[in-house]
Design a protein around this motif. Structure first.
Motif, PDB file in Angstrom:
ATOM      1  N   LEU A  38       0.843  -1.202   0.000  1.00 24.18           N
ATOM      2  CA  LEU A  38       0.000   0.000   0.000  1.00 24.18           C
ATOM      3  C   LEU A  38       0.878   1.252   0.000  1.00 24.18           C
ATOM      4  O   LEU A  38       0.595   2.226  -0.717  1.00 24.18           O
ATOM      5  CB  LEU A  38      -0.921  -0.008   1.221  1.00 24.18           C
ATOM      6  N   PHE A  39       1.937   1.228   0.790  1.00 22.79           N
ATOM      7  CA  PHE A  39       2.878   2.354   0.856  1.00 22.79           C
ATOM      8  C   PHE A  39       3.417   2.684  -0.539  1.00 22.79           C
ATOM      9  O   PHE A  39       3.428   3.859  -0.961  1.00 22.79           O
ATOM     10  CB  PHE A  39       4.019   1.986   1.805  1.00 22.79           C
ATOM     11  N   LEU A  40       3.840   1.673  -1.273  1.00 20.57           N
ATOM     12  CA  LEU A  40       4.420   1.895  -2.604  1.00 20.57           C
ATOM     13  C   LEU A  40       3.358   2.294  -3.625  1.00 20.57           C
ATOM     14  O   LEU A  40       3.612   3.135  -4.498  1.00 20.57           O
ATOM     15  CB  LEU A  40       5.163   0.646  -3.067  1.00 20.57           C
ATOM     16  N   ARG A  41       2.161   1.710  -3.528  1.00 22.00           N
ATOM     17  CA  ARG A  41       1.086   2.075  -4.468  1.00 22.00           C
ATOM     18  C   ARG A  41       0.707   3.542  -4.322  1.00 22.00           C
ATOM     19  O   ARG A  41       0.369   4.208  -5.312  1.00 22.00           O
ATOM     20  CB  ARG A  41      -0.137   1.181  -4.242  1.00 22.00           C
ATOM     21  N   GLU A  48      -9.703   2.681   0.971  1.00 21.23           N
ATOM     22  CA  GLU A  48     -10.532   1.522   1.316  1.00 21.23           C
ATOM     23  C   GLU A  48      -9.683   0.433   1.974  1.00 21.23           C
ATOM     24  O   GLU A  48     -10.102  -0.187   2.966  1.00 21.23           O
ATOM     25  CB  GLU A  48     -11.215   0.973   0.056  1.00 21.23           C
ATOM     26  N   THR A  49      -8.503   0.201   1.433  1.00 25.26           N
ATOM     27  CA  THR A  49      -7.598  -0.807   2.009  1.00 25.26           C
ATOM     28  C   THR A  49      -7.165  -0.406   3.404  1.00 25.26           C
ATOM     29  O   THR A  49      -7.153  -1.225   4.336  1.00 25.26           O
ATOM     30  CB  THR A  49      -6.360  -0.993   1.110  1.00 25.26           C
ATOM     31  N   LEU A  50      -6.813   0.865   3.571  1.00 26.18           N
ATOM     32  CA  LEU A  50      -6.373   1.365   4.877  1.00 26.18           C
ATOM     33  C   LEU A  50      -7.457   1.178   5.932  1.00 26.18           C
ATOM     34  O   LEU A  50      -7.173   0.791   7.072  1.00 26.18           O
ATOM     35  CB  LEU A  50      -6.005   2.845   4.767  1.00 26.18           C
ATOM     36  N   ASP A  51      -8.705   1.431   5.554  1.00 29.87           N
ATOM     37  CA  ASP A  51      -9.821   1.334   6.507  1.00 29.87           C
ATOM     38  C   ASP A  51     -10.060  -0.095   6.992  1.00 29.87           C
ATOM     39  O   ASP A  51     -10.695  -0.292   8.033  1.00 29.87           O
ATOM     40  CB  ASP A  51     -11.098   1.892   5.876  1.00 29.87           C
ATOM     41  N   THR A  52      -9.567  -1.082   6.244  1.00 32.58           N
ATOM     42  CA  THR A  52      -9.768  -2.482   6.646  1.00 32.58           C
ATOM     43  C   THR A  52      -8.603  -3.028   7.469  1.00 32.58           C
ATOM     44  O   THR A  52      -8.679  -4.126   7.995  1.00 32.58           O
ATOM     45  CB  THR A  52      -9.945  -3.381   5.408  1.00 32.58           C
ATOM     46  N   MET A  53      -7.526  -2.241   7.583  1.00 31.06           N
ATOM     47  CA  MET A  53      -6.320  -2.723   8.256  1.00 31.06           C
ATOM     48  C   MET A  53      -6.353  -2.457   9.760  1.00 31.06           C
ATOM     49  O   MET A  53      -7.015  -1.526  10.218  1.00 31.06           O
ATOM     50  CB  MET A  53      -5.077  -2.048   7.663  1.00 31.06           C
ATOM     51  N   GLU A  54      -5.596  -3.249  10.479  1.00 26.44           N
ATOM     52  CA  GLU A  54      -5.415  -3.045  11.914  1.00 26.44           C
ATOM     53  C   GLU A  54      -3.920  -2.901  12.203  1.00 26.44           C
ATOM     54  O   GLU A  54      -3.079  -3.419  11.476  1.00 26.44           O
ATOM     55  CB  GLU A  54      -5.979  -4.231  12.706  1.00 26.44           C
ATOM     56  N   ASN A  55      -3.612  -2.196  13.286  1.00 31.44           N
ATOM     57  CA  ASN A  55      -2.217  -1.977  13.701  1.00 31.44           C
ATOM     58  C   ASN A  55      -1.374  -1.439  12.552  1.00 31.44           C
ATOM     59  O   ASN A  55      -0.295  -1.959  12.229  1.00 31.44           O
ATOM     60  CB  ASN A  55      -1.609  -3.282  14.220  1.00 31.44           C
ATOM     61  N   VAL A  56      -1.881  -0.373  11.943  1.00 31.81           N
ATOM     62  CA  VAL A  56      -1.208   0.198  10.776  1.00 31.81           C
ATOM     63  C   VAL A  56      -0.026   1.062  11.220  1.00 31.81           C
ATOM     64  O   VAL A  56      -0.139   1.863  12.154  1.00 31.81           O
ATOM     65  CB  VAL A  56      -2.191   1.048   9.946  1.00 31.81           C
ATOM     66  N   SER A 112      -0.228   5.097   7.087  1.00 34.08           N
ATOM     67  CA  SER A 112      -1.396   5.982   7.205  1.00 34.08           C
ATOM     68  C   SER A 112      -1.063   7.370   6.677  1.00 34.08           C
ATOM     69  O   SER A 112      -1.862   7.989   5.954  1.00 34.08           O
ATOM     70  CB  SER A 112      -1.840   6.081   8.667  1.00 34.08           C
ATOM     71  N   ALA A 113       0.121   7.859   7.011  1.00 31.92           N
ATOM     72  CA  ALA A 113       0.518   9.208   6.600  1.00 31.92           C
ATOM     73  C   ALA A 113       0.566   9.340   5.084  1.00 31.92           C
ATOM     74  O   ALA A 113       0.058  10.324   4.520  1.00 31.92           O
ATOM     75  CB  ALA A 113       1.881   9.553   7.205  1.00 31.92           C
ATOM     76  N   VAL A 114       1.151   8.358   4.403  1.00 29.92           N
ATOM     77  CA  VAL A 114       1.306   8.496   2.952  1.00 29.92           C
ATOM     78  C   VAL A 114      -0.043   8.424   2.241  1.00 29.92           C
ATOM     79  O   VAL A 114      -0.256   9.093   1.223  1.00 29.92           O
ATOM     80  CB  VAL A 114       2.290   7.441   2.397  1.00 29.92           C
ATOM     81  N   VAL A 115      -0.978   7.638   2.774  1.00 32.51           N
ATOM     82  CA  VAL A 115      -2.314   7.577   2.165  1.00 32.51           C
ATOM     83  C   VAL A 115      -2.963   8.960   2.213  1.00 32.51           C
ATOM     84  O   VAL A 115      -3.475   9.467   1.201  1.00 32.51           O
ATOM     85  CB  VAL A 115      -3.201   6.541   2.878  1.00 32.51           C
ATOM     86  N   HIS A 116      -2.942   9.587   3.375  1.00 32.34           N
ATOM     87  CA  HIS A 116      -3.573  10.902   3.522  1.00 32.34           C
ATOM     88  C   HIS A 116      -2.787  11.990   2.796  1.00 32.34           C
ATOM     89  O   HIS A 116      -3.374  12.943   2.275  1.00 32.34           O
ATOM     90  CB  HIS A 116      -3.727  11.243   5.003  1.00 32.34           C
ATOM     91  N   LEU A 143      -5.287  14.990   8.687  1.00 30.43           N
ATOM     92  CA  LEU A 143      -5.068  13.570   8.964  1.00 30.43           C
ATOM     93  C   LEU A 143      -3.607  13.196   8.726  1.00 30.43           C
ATOM     94  O   LEU A 143      -3.013  12.428   9.495  1.00 30.43           O
ATOM     95  CB  LEU A 143      -5.989  12.712   8.090  1.00 30.43           C
ATOM     96  N   TYR A 144      -3.029  13.736   7.677  1.00 33.41           N
ATOM     97  CA  TYR A 144      -1.602  13.500   7.400  1.00 33.41           C
ATOM     98  C   TYR A 144      -0.754  13.988   8.570  1.00 33.41           C
ATOM     99  O   TYR A 144       0.145  13.277   9.057  1.00 33.41           O
ATOM    100  CB  TYR A 144      -1.216  14.218   6.109  1.00 33.41           C
ATOM    101  N   LEU A 145      -1.047  15.187   9.059  1.00 38.34           N
ATOM    102  CA  LEU A 145      -0.284  15.760  10.164  1.00 38.34           C
ATOM    103  C   LEU A 145      -0.463  14.978  11.460  1.00 38.34           C
ATOM    104  O   LEU A 145       0.390  15.038  12.346  1.00 38.34           O
ATOM    105  CB  LEU A 145      -0.695  17.222  10.380  1.00 38.34           C
ATOM    106  N   ALA A 146      -1.577  14.237  11.563  1.00 40.19           N
ATOM    107  CA  ALA A 146      -1.818  13.444  12.768  1.00 40.19           C
ATOM    108  C   ALA A 146      -0.866  12.256  12.869  1.00 40.19           C
ATOM    109  O   ALA A 146      -0.671  11.704  13.952  1.00 40.19           O
ATOM    110  CB  ALA A 146      -3.268  12.954  12.793  1.00 40.19           C
ATOM    111  N   PHE A 147      -0.247  11.868  11.734  1.00 33.31           N
ATOM    112  CA  PHE A 147       0.599  10.670  11.727  1.00 33.31           C
ATOM    113  C   PHE A 147       2.081  10.982  11.553  1.00 33.31           C
ATOM    114  O   PHE A 147       2.892  10.061  11.429  1.00 33.31           O
ATOM    115  CB  PHE A 147       0.141   9.722  10.614  1.00 33.31           C
TER     116      PHE A 147
END
Length: 389
Positions: free
Chosen positions: A118-121, A146-154, A159-163, A185-189
């Protein structure tokens, strides 16, 4: 020559070509021979930020990292690949390289490949945006969210790169509200303190403008309390922007007019602001009304239309429209009485308070506690008089 020997041979050659890194490259070879993958990864992470070392990253990755890519932490591998991709001059080349890194992760045989992939995509989506392939970028960021929302212990980096990439897309599309939310949200991570000063200032300016221009954004407290906004205080070119944020947060319409006059030349050089003058006026007027309501005790929120008109610089018709607009946005709840010429407010949208507002609220609570104490003492004295009688 075995493949292992060829990797070590490349390291020896690199030491000759890059004498400044001879000791580190030699140490990498020792870690590789001893299969100390963690120590190897840590040393590479220390070298990655160094500009001179980045000049040999592409060759370093192809001729050395591929030897043990399947053995190290895959998210660390993805982060190394992301920095390496930046060394390519064309985004198409960077995408091709990152796709190869995804293939390495897929074929690594390790479990838990979802986060590094996910990070690379997301970084592929970033390069797609640079190429102008906005539809492909949009598809990737939507799938990524959508993928991030299904993950746990991310991992926070994922999380930062998605946002972050979502914010880049919304900035390109001039979707101010979505950019604002994604940036927060990006700044939160991440730690904004670790951002380069130039990048920190650019982000602070962009997110501040988005807050002012974003539809349905009427709460500035969270942004004003974030450390990244402090960079505006030290910037001669953008100190006015911090003043504007504070003005909107306070709902101070009179101060807004003063700032518009004081910084007229600067504001005229901000196309996004000049193109949305009417919307800005409407927002500060709504915030002015909300501040008036918020400043009153809950039991005293029956306000005459004349009082609102004086505070907001509006005639009665304008006040009625303002109330209808604010009610429709669900920023307040209440009943407008056109016969008596007032509005009875039963609820106002909660806000994130800045330190001065918290102090003012404390004073109000102290006053309320004082009244309750006085009433309690009066009741005690009254009950004693009854008992004596």
């Amino acid at each position: 020559m075995s493949s292992s020997d060829s990797y070590l041979s490349w390291l020896e050659s690199a030491q000759t070509k890059h004498p400044n890194y001879a000791s580190q490259l030699n140490q990498l070879g020792e870690y590789y021979k001893q299969k100390l993958w963690h120590q190897l990864t840590v040393l590479i992470e220390e070298l990655l930020p160094q500009q001179e070392f980045q000049s040999l990253l592409i060759s370093f990755y192809d001729n050395f990292i591929t030897a043990f890519a399947h053995r190290i932490n895959l998210l660390k591998l993805a982060q190394i690949a992301e920095v390496t991709a930046k060394q390519y001059k064309q985004p198409e080349q960077a995408i091709q390289f990152l796709q190869g890194a995804i293939k390495q992760i897929t074929e690594s045989g390790q479990r838990h490949t979802e986060q590094p992939m996910l990070f690379l995509r997301m970084h592929i989506a970033e390069y797609k945006l640079q190429m102008g392939a906005t539809d492909e970028c949009k598809t990737l960021i939507e799938e990524g969210k959508e993928t991030l929302d299904t993950m746990e212990n991310v991992d926070p980096a994922v999380s930062a790169v998605v946002h972050y990439v979502r914010s880049l897309y919304y900035k390109y599309k001039k979707s101010f509200a979505d950019f604002y939310k994604s940036s927060l949200l990006y700044l939160a991570f991440i730690s904004s303190e670790k951002l380069p000063q130039e990048q920190k200032l650019a982000l602070a300016v962009d997110i501040s403008l988005a807050a002012l221009l974003g539809e349905n954004i009427y709460n500035f407290g969270e942004l004003l309390l974030h450390p990244i906004i402090e960079v505006l205080d030290t910037s001669k070119d953008y100190r006015w922007l911090k003043e504007m944020l504070e003005c909107f947060h306070a709902g101070d319409l009179h101060k807004y007019d003063e700032l518009c006059s004081k910084h007229k030349s600067v504001l005229n050089n901000q196309p996004a602001l000049t193109e949305n003058v009417h919307q800005l006026r409407q927002k500060i007027t709504i915030l002015c009304l909300m501040e008036l309501i918020f400043s009153l005790p809950a039991q005293e929120r029956t306000i005459s239309l004349g009082t609102i008109g004086q505070r907001t610089k509006l005639e009665v018709d304008g006040v009625e429209f303002l109330l209808m607009k604010t009610l429709s946005l669900h920023l307040i709840e209440g009943i407008v009485d056109q016969v008596d010429g007032n509005v009875k407010v039963s609820w106002v949208q909660p806000r994130v308070l800045t330190n001065p507002q918290i102090s003012a609220l404390k004073d109000r609570l102290d006053g309320w506690i004082g009244k309750v104490t006085s009433a309690s003492l009066a009741l005690e004295e009254g009950s004693l008089d009854v008992m004596v009688a």
